[in-house]
Design a protein around this motif. Structure first.
Motif, short mmCIF file in Angstrom:
data_model
loop_
_atom_site.label_atom_id
_atom_site.label_comp_id
_atom_site.label_asym_id
_atom_site.label_seq_id
_atom_site.Cartn_x
_atom_site.Cartn_y
_atom_site.Cartn_z
N UNK A 43 154.42 96.13 -11.01
CA UNK A 43 155.54 95.25 -11.39
C UNK A 43 155.84 94.23 -10.29
N UNK A 44 155.74 94.66 -9.03
CA UNK A 44 155.96 93.73 -7.92
C UNK A 44 154.88 92.66 -7.90
N UNK A 45 153.64 93.04 -8.19
CA UNK A 45 152.55 92.06 -8.23
C UNK A 45 152.76 91.06 -9.36
N UNK A 46 153.25 91.55 -10.52
CA UNK A 46 153.54 90.65 -11.63
C UNK A 46 154.65 89.68 -11.26
N UNK A 47 155.66 90.17 -10.53
CA UNK A 47 156.77 89.32 -10.12
C UNK A 47 156.30 88.23 -9.15
N UNK A 48 155.40 88.59 -8.26
CA UNK A 48 154.85 87.59 -7.34
C UNK A 48 154.06 86.53 -8.09
N UNK A 50 154.59 85.58 -11.10
CA UNK A 50 155.57 84.74 -11.79
C UNK A 50 156.14 83.69 -10.83
N UNK A 51 156.39 84.08 -9.59
CA UNK A 51 156.86 83.12 -8.59
C UNK A 51 155.78 82.07 -8.31
N UNK A 52 154.54 82.50 -8.30
CA UNK A 52 153.44 81.57 -8.05
C UNK A 52 153.40 80.49 -9.12
N UNK A 198 141.33 88.69 -13.80
CA UNK A 198 142.78 88.77 -13.72
C UNK A 198 143.30 88.26 -12.38
N UNK A 199 142.63 88.63 -11.30
CA UNK A 199 143.08 88.20 -9.98
C UNK A 199 143.03 86.69 -9.84
N UNK A 200 141.95 86.09 -10.33
CA UNK A 200 141.84 84.64 -10.25
C UNK A 200 142.92 83.97 -11.10
N UNK A 201 143.11 84.42 -12.34
CA UNK A 201 144.10 83.80 -13.19
C UNK A 201 145.51 83.95 -12.63
N UNK A 202 145.79 85.09 -11.99
CA UNK A 202 147.12 85.31 -11.41
C UNK A 202 147.43 84.32 -10.29
N UNK A 203 146.39 83.71 -9.70
CA UNK A 203 146.60 82.71 -8.64
C UNK A 203 146.96 81.34 -9.20
N UNK A 215 156.77 83.18 -17.46
CA UNK A 215 156.34 81.83 -17.10
C UNK A 215 157.41 80.83 -17.47
N UNK A 216 157.38 79.64 -16.86
CA UNK A 216 158.33 78.60 -17.23
C UNK A 216 158.22 78.25 -18.72
N UNK A 217 159.32 77.78 -19.30
CA UNK A 217 159.33 77.39 -20.71
C UNK A 217 158.25 76.35 -21.00
N UNK A 218 157.58 76.52 -22.12
CA UNK A 218 156.59 75.55 -22.55
C UNK A 218 155.18 75.80 -22.06
N UNK A 219 155.00 76.79 -21.19
CA UNK A 219 153.65 77.09 -20.72
C UNK A 219 152.83 77.71 -21.85
N UNK A 220 151.52 77.44 -21.89
CA UNK A 220 150.69 77.97 -22.97
C UNK A 220 150.58 79.49 -22.86
#
Length: 261
Positions: A43-48, A50-52, A198-203, A215-220
Motif C-alpha cells: 500500500x505504501x508503494x502504491x501511495x508513492x 500515486x505521488x509520482x 509493473x515497476x516501469x509503469x509505476x515510474x 491518479x489525477x482526474x482525466x488520466x487514461x
C-alpha cells in the motif's frame, strides 16, 4: 580438545544461526504476521506511485541527438510514436570493464531483468537503453546476450544533462505532440527494482493506467487485467489516445503553465 569457539565454526567459517523449525500451523501463523507488514509495504508503494503521477513536469528544450539502427534520431524519435518514454543509461563504451565484449556487469544484470517490451508498448510506453558505444557494437552485444530492447548511441550531452554521465540511471519522459517533458528520475538502488512491466509503469506519469489507481482526474484508465495479453498477441496501434488529443487539450487549455512545468 576443541574449544567452544571452534565448535561454533565449520570449515573455519562462523556457524549459521538458523531460525527455529516450526510445525505447519505455527509456520502459517508466523507467515500471516509478516504478511500484514508486506501488505502495508504494498500500500505504501502504491501511495508513492500515486505521488509520482502528480509530480511536476520539466520541459525539455534541447534537441538531443542519438544514433540508432536506422541512423540519426532525436529524443522525440525515441518515443517511437508512443506517449511515454523510459530511458536507461547503460555503461557500454571504451573505458568500461569488459569493453568491447561486454557492458558493465551491473548494467548487464539490469538488461537481463527487462520483461518483454510489448507489455509496456501496450500501455503507450517505450523503453530504450542508451550508451556511448557505436551501433555496430551495440548490435553485436544484443545478439550475443539475447537482449531485445531498443538501444541507441548518445552523441551529445544527454547523459550529463540528465544525471547519468558518471552513474547509471533511469529517466522518464512524456510528450504532448512534439513537446517533451521529463517526469521522473531514479538511480542508485532505485534501478534494482526495475525490470518488470509493473515497476516501469509505476515510474511513469500515467502509471499502470488501471481503474484502481489513485491518479489525477482525466488520466487514461482501463479495468485491470483487461489489457493484459501474451506478448505476441497485442494489436499494434500507436494512434493518439482520446485522452491526449482534442479532449485533453481542451480540458487543459486554461493551464498556461503546463508547458513550463
Amino acid at each position: 580438545m576443541t574449544t567452544s569457539a571452534e565448535n561454533g565454526r565449520k570449515g573455519g567459517q562462523p556457524a549459521m544461526h538458523t531460525p527455529p523449525v516450526l510445525s505447519s500451523q505455527a509456520w502459517e501463523a508466523a507467515r500471516e504476521q509478516l504478511l500484514v507488514k508486506e501488505k502495508a509495504q504494498t500500500r505504501a508503494r502504491d501511495a508513492l506511485a500515486a505521488e509520482r503521477r502528480r509530480m511536476p513536469w520539466m520541459a525539455v528544450e534541447t534537441a538531443y541527438a542519438f544514433e540508432g539502427p536506422a541512423g540519426k534520431a532525436s529524443l522525440l524519435d525515441l518515443f517511437d510514436g508512443r506517449r511515454q518514454l523510459i530511458v536507461y543509461r547503460a555503461f557500454f563504451e571504451p573505458g568500461v570493464f569488459g569493453w568491447p565484449d561486454h557492458a558493465c556487469r551491473g548494467c548487464s544484470m539490469v538488461a537481463d531483468q527487462v520483461a518483454h517490451v510489448a507489455h509496456l508498448n501496450a500501455r503507450d510506453t517505450t523503453l530504450v537503453f542508451v550508451s556511448r558505444a557505436p551501433q555496430a557494437d551495440i548490435a553485436r552485444l544484443k545478439a550475443r546476450m539475447g537482449w531485445r530492447m531498443p538501444w541507441y548511441t548518445m552523441t551529445d550531452d544527454f547523459d550529463t544533462d540528465f544525471g547519468v554521465d558518471e552513474w547509471h540511471g533511469t529517466n522518464v519522459f512524456i510528450r504532448n505532440g512534439d513537446r517533451v517533458f521529463r517526469t521522473y528520475f531514479i538511480n542508485n538502488r532505485g534501478d534494482e527494482a526495475m525490470g518488470s512491466t509493473w515497476s516501469y509503469l509505476d515510474l511513469t506519469a500515467l502509471g499502470r493506467q488501471e481503474e484502481w489507481e489513485d491518479s489525477p482526474d482525466g488520466y487514461p484508465q482501463t479495468a485491470p487485467y483487461a489489457w493484459w495479453n501474451r506478448h505476441d498477441e497485442y494489436v499494434a496501434d500507436t494512434s493518439p489516445t482520446r485522452w491526449w488529443s482534442e479532449e485533453w487539450e481542451t480540458a487543459n487549455a486554461a493551464r498556461p503553465n503546463l508547458s513550463d512545468a
